[in-house]
Structure formats: structure tokens, C-alpha cells
Design an enzyme around this catalytic site. Sequence first.
Site: not given
Ligand code: 13P
Length: 280
Positions: A83-84, A181, A209-210, A212, A232-234
Site C-alpha cells: 500500500d502507499h 483515510h 481509498h478510505g 472505512t 479498507v484499513g482502519t
Molecule cells: P481507511 O483506513 O480509511 O479504511 O483507508 C484505507 C486505505 O485507503 C489504505 O490505503
Amino acid sequence: MTLYNFNELLPVARQRHFKAIGSFNLHCLEMLPAFFKAARLTDSPLMIQISTGTAEYLGYRLLVDAVRSLAQSEGVPTCLHLDHCSDIAAIQTAIEAGFSSVMYDGSHLEMAENIANTRRVIDLARQHNVSVEAELGAIGGAEDGKAVAEEDICFTTVEDARRFVDETGVDMLAVSVGTVHGLYTGKAHIQHQRLAEITAATRTPLVLHGGTGVSDEDMRRAVAGGIEKVNVGTEMNVQWVDRCKRTFEQGKVNDSVRKFLIPANDAVTQVLTEKINLFK
Ligand code: 13P
């Protein structure tokens, strides 16, 4: 089983009637079997993404070995994505370790430099059958400790997206269309019209992205409107920590630590399962 790159995974997702692939951030190794369980429950291919922070914490090779081993034993077509990352040396490390997909993030640079660096990464990645994601525009919020303030959010324009895709031939393009994010303080306002125009102008898989905090309705609309990879990360992190706080609080020191972690992993499986079901 060898890992799939994004271009190879997308037709598998299509065959199984998914319009988009969820790409989920793995925060620690303990969570990994929970990801595979969700893929099995939904009969979905799996895309696991790793921040550079997590890659350094766990080690690139350990991640590749663990993901490959589970993909094989669970029979799940799987892509392992960095990722990034704006450090080309770290991207090279990931590719050499066996990651099957990478993101070069040059969104903070001038367009010409972002294009030039993305092309360098693509040249490197193509030699190893690795797919490449890039980003245009600035998505708000914080990711892996790097923050973009609300006043610095910059939405992706149709003209820039078309030029970027034409001049790089990138496999996936992350666009800034209203998500942020991390945890939302309000509702995400996805610019569906902008998204539709970028989709028509680029004909390249677009990445949201983002993920969540995006409502189910907005997510379904974004996927119907051209998004083919959703990050989806957070949300998994929040659920995992929340369950751990509760179980550790209630436990005794001689309880098996396993007992505390099972509910946390179940919560992660639930998040993935719910999200994946939105992508049909
Ligand atoms: P969130 O943490 O907001 O779900 O975003 C994850 C993301 O975009 C990782 O690149």
C-alpha cells in the site's frame, strides 16, 4: 499456489460476480487467518495490502511466505499488495521478496515527476509480473502516520486522470473523490459525477481509498460507477483493538492469549465479509 497480481485477480472476481475487489490492510500477522476465513465464506478472491510500516514491522519475506502458504492451503486466489509507498527502494524490496502488486504514491509531487516515477516503478514491476497502482490528487485524513489536512485535500480532475493514465499505462489509479483515510467525523461525500467522468475518460480500474466509514449505499454506488478496487484499513484495526481491550480486561494472566484473540479475529472476519458482500 503463486500469488495473483491485480490484473489476474480481477477476472477471477468477475467470474464470481464481483464488480470490485476489496483490498484490506493487514495490521498484524495474527489477523491473517481471519482474512482467509472471510474469503472462504464469501467465495471471493482476496487482496491483502500492507503499509510500509507493517512491512517493516513483520518483514517482507515473512509476509510473502505466510500469505502464499495460506493461499495454497485455503485454495483462495490471493494478491499481496504494498500500500502507499513513495520510496522506490522499498518497492523494489517488496517486489524482490515476492509481493505481486505495489502502489507507488507520488500524489504529493508535480504531475510530471509523478508520471516519471510511476513509469520507473512500472518498468521494474513488469519484469516480475507485478501490477502497479498510482495516485492522483490528495486524499484527506491520515494513513500510516502521514496526514493530509482538510484544506489540502485536492480532488482528482478528469483531464489529469486521462493524461496520467495515457502517459503511464498504470494498472490501477487511486482517485480523490471525497473519501478520507481513517475514521470519519461525519458522512463521506463521494462525488459520484466526478467518478463517472473519470471512469469514462480513463477506462482503467479506479481505486477508492478510505473505505472505512463509507455508507453501504455510497459504496454500492461507487462500485456501480467504476470503482474496481476498494481499500479498507482502519475498520479492522478498530474492531480488533476494541475486542482485545474487552477480552484482555476480563481475562486472567494465565488464560491462553488465544482466548483473547479469537473474538478479535472473528470481528475482523465479520468486517471483511460485510464489505465483500457490498461489491457484488
Ligand atoms: P481507511 O483506513 O480509511 O479504511 O483507508 C484505507 C486505505 O485507503 C489504505 O490505503
